[in-house]
Scaffold this motif. Sequence first.
Motif, PDB file in Angstrom:
ATOM      1  N   GLU A 214      -5.679   3.909 -52.523  1.00  0.00           N
ATOM      2  CA  GLU A 214      -4.625   3.232 -51.765  1.00  0.00           C
ATOM      3  C   GLU A 214      -5.237   2.189 -50.817  1.00  0.00           C
ATOM      4  O   GLU A 214      -4.764   1.061 -50.714  1.00  0.00           O
ATOM      5  CB  GLU A 214      -3.852   4.299 -50.967  1.00  0.00           C
ATOM      6  CG  GLU A 214      -2.602   3.808 -50.306  1.00  0.00           C
ATOM      7  CD  GLU A 214      -1.968   4.910 -49.455  1.00  0.00           C
ATOM      8  OE1 GLU A 214      -2.597   5.981 -49.287  1.00  0.00           O
ATOM      9  OE2 GLU A 214      -0.859   4.679 -48.958  1.00  0.00           O
ATOM     10  N   ILE A 215      -6.312   2.576 -50.133  1.00  0.00           N
ATOM     11  CA  ILE A 215      -7.006   1.633 -49.240  1.00  0.00           C
ATOM     12  C   ILE A 215      -7.491   0.436 -50.058  1.00  0.00           C
ATOM     13  O   ILE A 215      -7.295  -0.721 -49.698  1.00  0.00           O
ATOM     14  CB  ILE A 215      -8.212   2.314 -48.553  1.00  0.00           C
ATOM     15  CG1 ILE A 215      -7.731   3.368 -47.566  1.00  0.00           C
ATOM     16  CG2 ILE A 215      -9.094   1.287 -47.848  1.00  0.00           C
ATOM     17  CD1 ILE A 215      -8.859   4.212 -46.972  1.00  0.00           C
ATOM     18  N   ASN A 216      -8.090   0.759 -51.202  1.00  0.00           N
ATOM     19  CA  ASN A 216      -8.600  -0.287 -52.074  1.00  0.00           C
ATOM     20  C   ASN A 216      -7.504  -1.255 -52.495  1.00  0.00           C
ATOM     21  O   ASN A 216      -7.678  -2.470 -52.470  1.00  0.00           O
ATOM     22  CB  ASN A 216      -9.177   0.393 -53.320  1.00  0.00           C
ATOM     23  CG  ASN A 216     -10.428  -0.271 -53.769  1.00  0.00           C
ATOM     24  OD1 ASN A 216     -10.398  -1.454 -54.086  1.00  0.00           O
ATOM     25  ND2 ASN A 216     -11.534   0.452 -53.784  1.00  0.00           N
TER      26      ASN A 216
ATOM     27  N   ASP B 192     -10.707 -12.094 -46.449  1.00  0.00           N
ATOM     28  CA  ASP B 192      -9.937 -11.358 -47.458  1.00  0.00           C
ATOM     29  C   ASP B 192     -10.842 -10.916 -48.609  1.00  0.00           C
ATOM     30  O   ASP B 192     -10.671  -9.841 -49.177  1.00  0.00           O
ATOM     31  CB  ASP B 192      -8.820 -12.242 -48.017  1.00  0.00           C
ATOM     32  CG  ASP B 192      -7.712 -12.466 -47.001  1.00  0.00           C
ATOM     33  OD1 ASP B 192      -7.346 -11.492 -46.307  1.00  0.00           O
ATOM     34  OD2 ASP B 192      -7.223 -13.612 -46.903  1.00  0.00           O
ATOM     35  N   GLU B 193     -11.785 -11.781 -48.946  1.00  0.00           N
ATOM     36  CA  GLU B 193     -12.689 -11.437 -50.049  1.00  0.00           C
ATOM     37  C   GLU B 193     -13.599 -10.278 -49.668  1.00  0.00           C
ATOM     38  O   GLU B 193     -13.947  -9.451 -50.497  1.00  0.00           O
ATOM     39  CB  GLU B 193     -13.515 -12.659 -50.452  1.00  0.00           C
ATOM     40  CG  GLU B 193     -12.649 -13.731 -51.091  1.00  0.00           C
ATOM     41  CD  GLU B 193     -13.454 -14.916 -51.587  1.00  0.00           C
ATOM     42  OE1 GLU B 193     -14.643 -14.728 -51.911  1.00  0.00           O
ATOM     43  OE2 GLU B 193     -12.890 -16.029 -51.643  1.00  0.00           O
ATOM     44  N   VAL B 194     -13.977 -10.231 -48.396  1.00  0.00           N
ATOM     45  CA  VAL B 194     -14.815  -9.111 -47.947  1.00  0.00           C
ATOM     46  C   VAL B 194     -14.019  -7.812 -48.002  1.00  0.00           C
ATOM     47  O   VAL B 194     -14.489  -6.786 -48.488  1.00  0.00           O
ATOM     48  CB  VAL B 194     -15.368  -9.365 -46.533  1.00  0.00           C
ATOM     49  CG1 VAL B 194     -16.271  -8.218 -46.098  1.00  0.00           C
ATOM     50  CG2 VAL B 194     -16.134 -10.694 -46.497  1.00  0.00           C
ATOM     51  N   PHE B 195     -12.761  -7.878 -47.516  1.00  0.00           N
ATOM     52  CA  PHE B 195     -11.895  -6.701 -47.646  1.00  0.00           C
ATOM     53  C   PHE B 195     -11.788  -6.282 -49.112  1.00  0.00           C
ATOM     54  O   PHE B 195     -11.899  -5.110 -49.452  1.00  0.00           O
ATOM     55  CB  PHE B 195     -10.487  -7.005 -47.106  1.00  0.00           C
ATOM     56  CG  PHE B 195     -10.319  -6.728 -45.636  1.00  0.00           C
ATOM     57  CD1 PHE B 195     -10.385  -5.422 -45.166  1.00  0.00           C
ATOM     58  CD2 PHE B 195     -10.089  -7.756 -44.733  1.00  0.00           C
ATOM     59  CE1 PHE B 195     -10.223  -5.151 -43.810  1.00  0.00           C
ATOM     60  CE2 PHE B 195      -9.929  -7.500 -43.385  1.00  0.00           C
ATOM     61  CZ  PHE B 195     -10.000  -6.198 -42.912  1.00  0.00           C
ATOM     62  N   GLY B 196     -11.560  -7.273 -49.963  1.00  0.00           N
ATOM     63  CA  GLY B 196     -11.369  -6.985 -51.387  1.00  0.00           C
ATOM     64  C   GLY B 196     -12.595  -6.368 -52.026  1.00  0.00           C
ATOM     65  O   GLY B 196     -12.499  -5.563 -52.940  1.00  0.00           O
ATOM     66  N   GLY B 197     -13.762  -6.745 -51.533  1.00  0.00           N
ATOM     67  CA  GLY B 197     -14.997  -6.245 -52.128  1.00  0.00           C
ATOM     68  C   GLY B 197     -15.473  -4.933 -51.511  1.00  0.00           C
ATOM     69  O   GLY B 197     -16.398  -4.307 -52.001  1.00  0.00           O
ATOM     70  N   TYR B 198     -14.779  -4.521 -50.420  1.00  0.00           N
ATOM     71  CA  TYR B 198     -15.215  -3.305 -49.726  1.00  0.00           C
ATOM     72  C   TYR B 198     -14.788  -2.070 -50.502  1.00  0.00           C
ATOM     73  O   TYR B 198     -13.658  -1.970 -50.964  1.00  0.00           O
ATOM     74  CB  TYR B 198     -14.617  -3.278 -48.315  1.00  0.00           C
ATOM     75  CG  TYR B 198     -14.915  -2.008 -47.558  1.00  0.00           C
ATOM     76  CD1 TYR B 198     -16.179  -1.786 -47.036  1.00  0.00           C
ATOM     77  CD2 TYR B 198     -13.936  -1.042 -47.363  1.00  0.00           C
ATOM     78  CE1 TYR B 198     -16.458  -0.616 -46.338  1.00  0.00           C
ATOM     79  CE2 TYR B 198     -14.202   0.125 -46.673  1.00  0.00           C
ATOM     80  CZ  TYR B 198     -15.470   0.336 -46.168  1.00  0.00           C
ATOM     81  OH  TYR B 198     -15.739   1.487 -45.481  1.00  0.00           O
TER      82      TYR B 198
END
Length: 736
Positions: free
Chosen positions: A154-156, A174-180
């Motif tokens: 869900e976080i992902n 946003d890309e960092v969030f997406g890659g986390y």
Amino acid sequence: MGRQASPPLTIGDRYTDLPGHFYLESIPVRRIILFPLLAACAALTVPLRSQEIAMQNSPGTSAPQASVARLPMWMRDSAAKLERELVAKYGEPQRPRVQRGLHQIAEFWRDEDGGAPVYEAFVRSNFAGDQAALDTTFNRYERLLEQLDGHMHEINREFRQQMDLDLGPVLPFDEVFGGYDPSAHVIDDFFQNKLAFTVLLNFPLTTLDERLENGAAWSRRQWAEVRLAERFSKRIPADVNLGIAQAGAAAEQYISEYNIWMHHLLDSRGQRLFPPKMRLLSHWNLRDEIKADYADAQNGPAKQHMIQQVMERIITQTIPEAVINNPNVDWNPYTNEVKPAAVKDSDSVPPAGNVTSTREPDTRYAMWLKTFVASSKADPYSPTAPTLIARRFDEDREIPEARVKAMLEQVLTSPLARQVAKLIESRLGRPLEPFDMWYNGFRPGSKYTEAQLDEIVAKKYPTPEAYQKDIPNLLMKLGFSPERAQRIANNIVVDPARGSGHAMGAEMRSEKAHLRTRVEKSGMNYKGFNIAVHEMGHNVEQTFSLNDVDHTLLKGVPNTAFTEALAFVFQGHDLELLGLPAPDTKSEAEKTLNDFWTTYEIAGVALVDMAAWHWMYDHPQATPKQLNEATVQISKDIWNRYYAPVFHKNDVVLLGIYSHMIDYVLYLPDYPIGHLIAFQIEERMKKAGNIGSEFERMAKMGDVTPDLWMENATGKPVGPEALLTATQRALSQVTQ
Ligand SMILES: [Zn+2]
């Protein structure tokens, strides 16, 4: 369920999807085994058989592994004491479980986990010595791991939202969030806090051989226990995982910038066959250009020959380094002459200095070797799958390598290859050339033009909401009962996709599956609809295989090929869903022949990939140049064995061109296996008639071995017969 980060599985020309369906892909473990440890473990019972048998059948017995010798003396003493104690407490029938649990823990226990007092206290308080305690442990782990998987996912999903959905600009963060990946350290954490050891103490690790041999007789609960234990079957040190990730990222980066500027290719008369600004990524775009060039009656053959020449230069690394991703030079790939570009079709500024034709210094193979070196560092921590080859086949695919090889050879040596080749030759009006392994002339005809279909779809689905509302109706057309159709539809959320679309299932039952689809301002077009129907197939599979499977530890399907096959079943009925007639027999036959030819091509590529990995394991000290020579030789050998009799040309190296060999190591065998699986499922659906009930029955089987899943679905294990039978039939249908 994906077990490894995978590129999209593309089957034929059909659209696929998927930016990481499953968060579990990021967990490097799952699936596997363990064993050899303390000697004398003859009494292990279901689902484990004796240790000797496990060792005999395991590919892991010759490699570095934990052994009696590695165990600290205190642990041997403690284990012996604990065995006596626990058997006295819980009774003699528990002895095999006690022994198994102690062996499994010892395999992974490190100094930092504690000394004898910690170890003994842990075992005493966590061994489930009777059925009631075992049931409680199992049930609680199942429930909590579902919550963990579900919320991590869900976080992902939330973190990727800006990147995945059509929600305006993507900012750098946003890309960092997406890659986390919040789950990246879960396995390490579970060993540190010893939740993993509780599982290893109580539930069985198994080998693939055991799962194949005994799995059919196991209860569903036993299967769920096996999957539970598998999560903790490896404890790879963080620095080893990091090294693997870095080598993979470097290879991916190398491949992602490997462009050829096509307008700068010169033929012997100095002519440019390709248009300005055309920049093709190796190998995908180069291959697709070969396919597209069949439509160019005048220059097509010359272009195709030239691309083949470029590919051969890449494989043999005789390509001049200066021409890679460089629009500032012109290159004759036949003579290998390089000179400053005489025309300009980019903003790129030519670097100072002379232009040379010095060859690329085996970088392709240096990258590949680095992934080999990095991944082989995990071998000692994976006792009975002690090579990447074993991990890919025994763990990820769960089909033994020897069987995969035999299935591929069955396709490659089928007399049908010669017959299909003859048909291609008659359509082309010339003998086959090696690049014709990418022939794309088998196409289903259509009564409707794409524009007509666009109009029908746009009227029906002006917005994503319109599609969402129609889902129950679409599902009923596919044979689901009104009740089922409504229940599934309630579990699917339709989102506007940034890209062409994908499906994102849930990992816990309280979450919904997401269908991401693209709807233009003018309404949905046919291509978008075709993809949406495919993704809806994924969502329906995801719903059954999570919400209706009897154990959430068994959620999912055996591997990506299965969910793709089920999605293709939906996609293949898209015209009927629009109220139009289904494709006719001839169209179906053309599609089948295309699938056969694609499988025939990629089967050889997969064999090259597999052989090269064996070569690397046999030559761990090899240099990039030696790997280059070996790969070229392997490519030629496999070509000469399987393709030369059909193409009447020897020593072709083209099978070595696939970029996935370098950047998604040992993934290629999934493509041909995927085709075989898709055919088996589709043939079964055709026979059964009612897609709805068959689909539900198949998808509820969950994550067992591919063969067991397929036996339940079709009555037969995974194999090439369905594809070959359909090809035989198709040949007679198109040549009548
Ligand atoms: Zn798909």
